[in-house]
Design an enzyme around this catalytic site. Structure first.
Site, mmCIF file in Angstrom:
data_model
loop_
_atom_site.group_PDB
_atom_site.id
_atom_site.type_symbol
_atom_site.label_atom_id
_atom_site.label_comp_id
_atom_site.label_asym_id
_atom_site.label_seq_id
_atom_site.Cartn_x
_atom_site.Cartn_y
_atom_site.Cartn_z
ATOM 1 N N CYS A 194 -83.743 -36.433 -55.003
ATOM 2 C CA CYS A 194 -84.331 -35.139 -55.303
ATOM 3 C C CYS A 194 -85.389 -34.778 -54.258
ATOM 4 O O CYS A 194 -85.898 -35.636 -53.541
ATOM 5 C CB CYS A 194 -84.938 -35.139 -56.704
ATOM 6 S SG CYS A 194 -86.297 -36.316 -56.919
ATOM 7 N N CYS A 216 -46.447 -51.990 -69.947
ATOM 8 C CA CYS A 216 -46.595 -53.249 -70.667
ATOM 9 C C CYS A 216 -45.302 -54.034 -70.504
ATOM 10 O O CYS A 216 -44.318 -53.542 -69.953
ATOM 11 C CB CYS A 216 -46.898 -53.011 -72.147
ATOM 12 S SG CYS A 216 -45.545 -52.252 -73.060
ATOM 13 N N HIS A 239 -43.112 -54.653 -72.540
ATOM 14 C CA HIS A 239 -41.982 -54.077 -73.261
ATOM 15 C C HIS A 239 -41.363 -52.900 -72.518
ATOM 16 O O HIS A 239 -40.162 -52.644 -72.650
ATOM 17 C CB HIS A 239 -42.437 -53.651 -74.655
ATOM 18 C CG HIS A 239 -43.119 -54.747 -75.409
ATOM 19 N ND1 HIS A 239 -44.483 -54.761 -75.621
ATOM 20 C CD2 HIS A 239 -42.642 -55.883 -75.951
ATOM 21 C CE1 HIS A 239 -44.810 -55.853 -76.294
ATOM 22 N NE2 HIS A 239 -43.732 -56.556 -76.501
ATOM 23 N N HIS A 275 -40.729 -41.641 -89.292
ATOM 24 C CA HIS A 275 -39.435 -42.308 -89.282
ATOM 25 C C HIS A 275 -39.176 -43.043 -87.962
ATOM 26 O O HIS A 275 -38.407 -44.010 -87.933
ATOM 27 C CB HIS A 275 -38.323 -41.290 -89.556
ATOM 28 C CG HIS A 275 -38.294 -40.835 -90.992
ATOM 29 N ND1 HIS A 275 -38.192 -39.511 -91.361
ATOM 30 C CD2 HIS A 275 -38.403 -41.537 -92.151
ATOM 31 C CE1 HIS A 275 -38.215 -39.414 -92.681
ATOM 32 N NE2 HIS A 275 -38.355 -40.636 -93.184
ATOM 33 N N HIS A 318 -37.613 -52.675 -82.462
ATOM 34 C CA HIS A 318 -37.574 -52.024 -81.157
ATOM 35 C C HIS A 318 -38.971 -51.503 -80.820
ATOM 36 O O HIS A 318 -39.682 -51.041 -81.713
ATOM 37 C CB HIS A 318 -36.574 -50.873 -81.160
ATOM 38 C CG HIS A 318 -35.155 -51.338 -81.273
ATOM 39 N ND1 HIS A 318 -34.088 -50.487 -81.469
ATOM 40 C CD2 HIS A 318 -34.618 -52.592 -81.221
ATOM 41 C CE1 HIS A 318 -32.963 -51.181 -81.529
ATOM 42 N NE2 HIS A 318 -33.261 -52.459 -81.386
ATOM 43 N N CYS A 323 -47.043 -52.940 -78.963
ATOM 44 C CA CYS A 323 -48.436 -52.993 -78.491
ATOM 45 C C CYS A 323 -49.340 -52.082 -79.315
ATOM 46 O O CYS A 323 -50.570 -52.206 -79.251
ATOM 47 C CB CYS A 323 -48.526 -52.583 -77.025
ATOM 48 S SG CYS A 323 -47.646 -53.651 -75.879
ATOM 49 N N CYS A 372 -69.373 -37.985 -77.064
ATOM 50 C CA CYS A 372 -70.397 -37.733 -78.089
ATOM 51 C C CYS A 372 -70.847 -39.027 -78.760
ATOM 52 O O CYS A 372 -71.972 -39.109 -79.252
ATOM 53 C CB CYS A 372 -69.899 -36.727 -79.119
ATOM 54 S SG CYS A 372 -68.336 -37.201 -79.891
ATOM 55 N N HIS A 421 -65.849 -36.192 -84.111
ATOM 56 C CA HIS A 421 -67.053 -35.825 -83.372
ATOM 57 C C HIS A 421 -68.265 -36.524 -83.970
ATOM 58 O O HIS A 421 -68.399 -36.637 -85.194
ATOM 59 C CB HIS A 421 -67.242 -34.301 -83.441
ATOM 60 C CG HIS A 421 -68.344 -33.791 -82.563
ATOM 61 N ND1 HIS A 421 -68.387 -34.015 -81.198
ATOM 62 C CD2 HIS A 421 -69.459 -33.060 -82.840
ATOM 63 C CE1 HIS A 421 -69.465 -33.449 -80.690
ATOM 64 N NE2 HIS A 421 -70.134 -32.876 -81.663
#
Length: 771
Positions: free
Chosen positions: A50, A154, A156, A209, A219, A241, A312, A725
């Protein structure tokens, strides 16, 4: 323009892409390029200093001898009251340039030659100046880095094996295979199943689903169909994961199921877009009951912090801890020079002092001059607020969560700050976290032979469960609970299943935890969660806290009975046998065995839901993955020959050599684990660094009366602590007023708040002060 012999120095060169350029605000305070005299950016190391009354730019020259600096001043274009700068989102990384919003003036200063207007075309200056002005600023660079590390591949997605296509024509990609939903659809990359997603973030509907398919078929990887773009981006989620991931071979994996990128258009919001939008929708009321906007307040200790994008949680915690005398006295030194440091933006001591000065001095607590109020309205604009950019990225370095741009748990962040401050150098000054530290005594008594054992742990917070009692008239609402009742539960006696080493009884032990000492400042986390499909969901349970001081004296541990008989003190004296049925349930959910045993030991060894709640509340414990040890004695640790370099590395963080050796011996020489060990074994500091004659007293107070007054709270709106928040409410003395008033800190907005009773009922973290 003046000439300068230093402008042709060979060491002057533009910043490299990897170098940070601090051309927004001073690294030592919050004065910035928006100040009348601007900011001086060092042309040698690109530090920002500054130029006002503190003149940290001149101080930088005196300390390091760098003569040349680029002075940057900018004047923002005026905006109307209801046109604030746009919030940052993931898609806004390459947003509008500075030139779009500001008029910018530059000049070159030479401190050595005492020249204020050096010819910018001389020597090497043109390329250096151009490099500085074109370089990504520090805050933008760190923001991009944080977004970039949000999602990674990852095992997978990298090792995905796709099934052969069977009757591809029969697959309908326009509707969920298990219901009639035609939006929020996810394709399983392994078998091509189409399933609807979860209903969350206040976005598209969903019946989960896709998740059900992932669970039943085992899977892992699915892609949101509406998020796929022609450029190859899409929402990729790994259910194994339980994280959003990236797929380097996404185009090929989609093509396998007949989905090609060419011509694809994104038709639905991404998960990140919905989360950012959802978080911005959670607004705390900034108006009175009759619709009037709450009046901003200004002055020392009344400075807001701007939201850096889901930050926040950081702002609310920072406001609360710097309102305590300990943190204020430790880091607010308005008459002292900043610490001597080559890289102040990377020095925690410097950044904590900068933050304290910004919040507490009142220098920056004034109406935003950029905002023009609407005509004929008496409203005063809110503050511009301070951007704690350097602190955010420094405190988050190396942390897999706090280094990101995601919303975080405010209470977990408080514990992370306490840990970072405790491990930092204090150079003869006190550690303010000590004001929060106290001792908890655990008493175990065999139900058979009645012999007892005492164990004392040191803590800097209390996390209490809030009991959920649904109203009979409306099951979606909960009966109010007093904070005293939560503390009664925390200190209540319970039965745990242990085998007695003295009499061999399997009847179990009674266990009770009480405060052995109480701190000056007490941080309490109120846990309001229940498991819905094994996902922790926040409950809106009102917690009532009295305005009058609370008496914590009744939670202090009683004196030991001189006639009671102690259990034998041997390292394997108490054997804990986890309930096999409950243990299997927890293991089947993917939790490591060590964590499951600790959770069962802590919650009575019988209730899977209680154990699950404990696991979610203790994810960040530094020793969470260490085996359960009921006897905390460390007499078995040997001071094995240690790498002196590691001992020096720990020493630079303020850890005594004896403690460093002990920590390294206990963690197989791993420096990072040793750091966690030091923090999680504070009770052994006296043994490592002191003799019996000069041992430090236990932290906190054991005297009565023990009255505590609520001083501040952190409140949260949202269904999860990782979304929504956070705001802070703090008792402050306002300028020109007597007594204490409640003040709301909602990011950069700071206003006096009257209806505090309702907000106290929804608080997530409470801060009490001993009175």
């Amino acid at each position: 323009m003046a000439s300068c012999v230093h402008s042709g120095a060979s060491e002057l060169s533009p910043p490299r892409p990897s170098q940070a350029v601090y051309r927004e605000d001073c690294t030592q305070c919050f004065d910035s390029i928006d100040n009348d005299s601007g900011l001086n950016v060092c042309l040698h190391c690109f530090n920002g200093g500054c130029t006002g009354d503190r003149d940290h730019g001149l101080l930088h020259y005196k300390r390091f001898g760098h003569p040349l600096a680029l002075n940057i001043r900018r004047t923002p274009k005026k905006v109307q009251r209801d046109e604030p700068p746009p919030k940052i989102s993931k898609l806004a990384i390459t947003a509008e340039t500075e030139e779009d919003r500001y008029d910018i003036v530059t000049s070159v200063t030479c401190y050595s030659c005492s020249q204020q207007d050096v010819d910018k075309t001389s020597g090497n200056l043109p390329s250096v100046i151009q490099g500085i002005m074109n370089a990504m600023t520090f805050s933008k660079r760190e923001e991009v880095k944080a977004w970039e590390q949000e999602f990674v591949p990852c095992e997978h997605t990298l090792c995905l094996v796709q099934q052969e296509i069977e009757d591809a024509d029969s697959k309908d990609s326009s509707q969920c295979s298990a219901c009639e939903l035609k939006e929020n659809l996810w394709i399983c990359l392994e078998c091509g199943n189409i399933g609807c997603g979860r209903s969350q973030f206040g976005g598209s509907p969903g019946n989960s689903h896709a998740l059900a398919h992932a669970d039943s078929a085992s899977h892992g990887v699915a892609v949101k169909l509406g998020s796929i773009t022609a450029e190859g981006s899409a929402d990729v989620y790994c259910y194994k994961c339980n994280e959003e991931r990236t797929d380097p071979e996404l185009a090929n994996h989609l093509a396998h199921w007949g989905i090609y990128l060419a011509g694809r258009e994104k038709t639905e919001k991404s998960l990140m877009e919905m989360q950012v939008e959802h978080n911005l929708q959670w607004e705390f009321s900034m108006t009175t009951e009759d619709g009037r906007e709450l009046s901003p307040v200004f002055g020392p200790g009344l400075t807001g912090l701007t939201n850096l994008g889901n930050s926040c949680y950081l702002s609310s915690i920072v406001q609360c801890i710097f309102s305590t005398p300990g943190f204020a006295e430790r880091y607010y030194h308005p008459t002292e020079e900043p610490p001597l440091c080559q890289t102040p933006a990377q020095d925690l001591e410097t950044q904590l002092r900068k933050l304290a000065d910004g919040i507490l001095s009142g220098r920056y607590s004034r109406p935003d001059s950029r905002v023009v109020a609407a005509p004929h309205t008496p409203e005063v604009p809110h503050q511009k607020g301070l951007a704690p950019t350097m602190f955010k990225y420094l405190i988050g370095q190396g942390h897999e969560e706090f280094a990101t741009m995601r919303q975080q748990d405010a209470f977990e962040f408080l514990l992370h700050v306490f840990k970072s401050v405790s491990l930092s150098k204090h150079q003869g000054m006190f550690n303010p976290v000590q004001h929060f530290r106290f001792q908890v005594e655990q008493r175990l008594q065999c139900l058979g032979c009645k012999k007892v054992r005492y164990k004392v742990d040191e803590q800097d917070n209390v996390s209490v469960a809030v009991p959920a009692r649904r109203m009979s008239s409306d099951s979606s609402r909960f009966e109010p609970v007093t904070l005293s009742e939560c503390l009664d539960i925390f200190t209540a006696e319970e039965v745990v299943e242990l085998i007695c080493p003295a009499c061999g009884s399997r009847d179990g032990f009674s266990k009770r935890s009480c405060f052995k000492t109480l701190p000056r400042e007490l941080a309490i986390n109120a846990r309001r969660f229940e498991l819905v499909n094994w996902v922790p969901t926040k409950l809106d349970i009102p917690v009532v806290v009295d305005d009058e001081p609370l008496d914590f004296g009744r939670y202090l541990a009683m004196e030991h009975d001189a006639n009671e008989e102690l259990l034998p003190e041997v390292s394997d004296s108490v054997t804990f046998v986890p309930n096999p049925g409950v243990l299997d349930q927890l293991l089947s959910m993917g939790f490591p065995a060590a964590r499951c045993e600790k959770a069962l030991h802590a919650t009575g060894n019988s209730d899977p839901e209680a154990a699950m709640n404990w696991l979610f509340a203790h994810m960040e414990d530094p020793d969470i993955d260490e085996p359960l040890v009921l006897d905390q004695s460390t007499s078995g640790y040997k001071d094995a020959e240690q790498d002196e370099g590691k001992i020096m590395q720990l020493g630079e963080m303020g850890i005594e050599a004896a403690r460093a050796r002990r920590a390294l011996a206990a963690t197989d020489g791993d420096v990072n684990r040793a750091l966690d060990w030091v923090f999680s074994h504070p009770e052994e500091e006296a043994e490592d660094t002191q003799t019996d004659s000069d041992a430090q007293p236990a932290p906190g107070y054991d005297s009565k009366p023990a009255s505590y007054q609520l001083r501040s709270i952190v409140c949260h709106k949202g269904t999860s602590v990782h979304a929504g928040h956070y705001v802070a409410f703090i008792r402050k003395t306002l300028p020109g007023q007597d007594g204490l008033s409640w003040v709301l800190f909602n990011d950069e907005k700071v206003v006096k708040y009257e209806d505090i009773d309702e907000m106290k009922k929804t608080a997530y973290v409470y801060f009490f002060t001993r009175v």
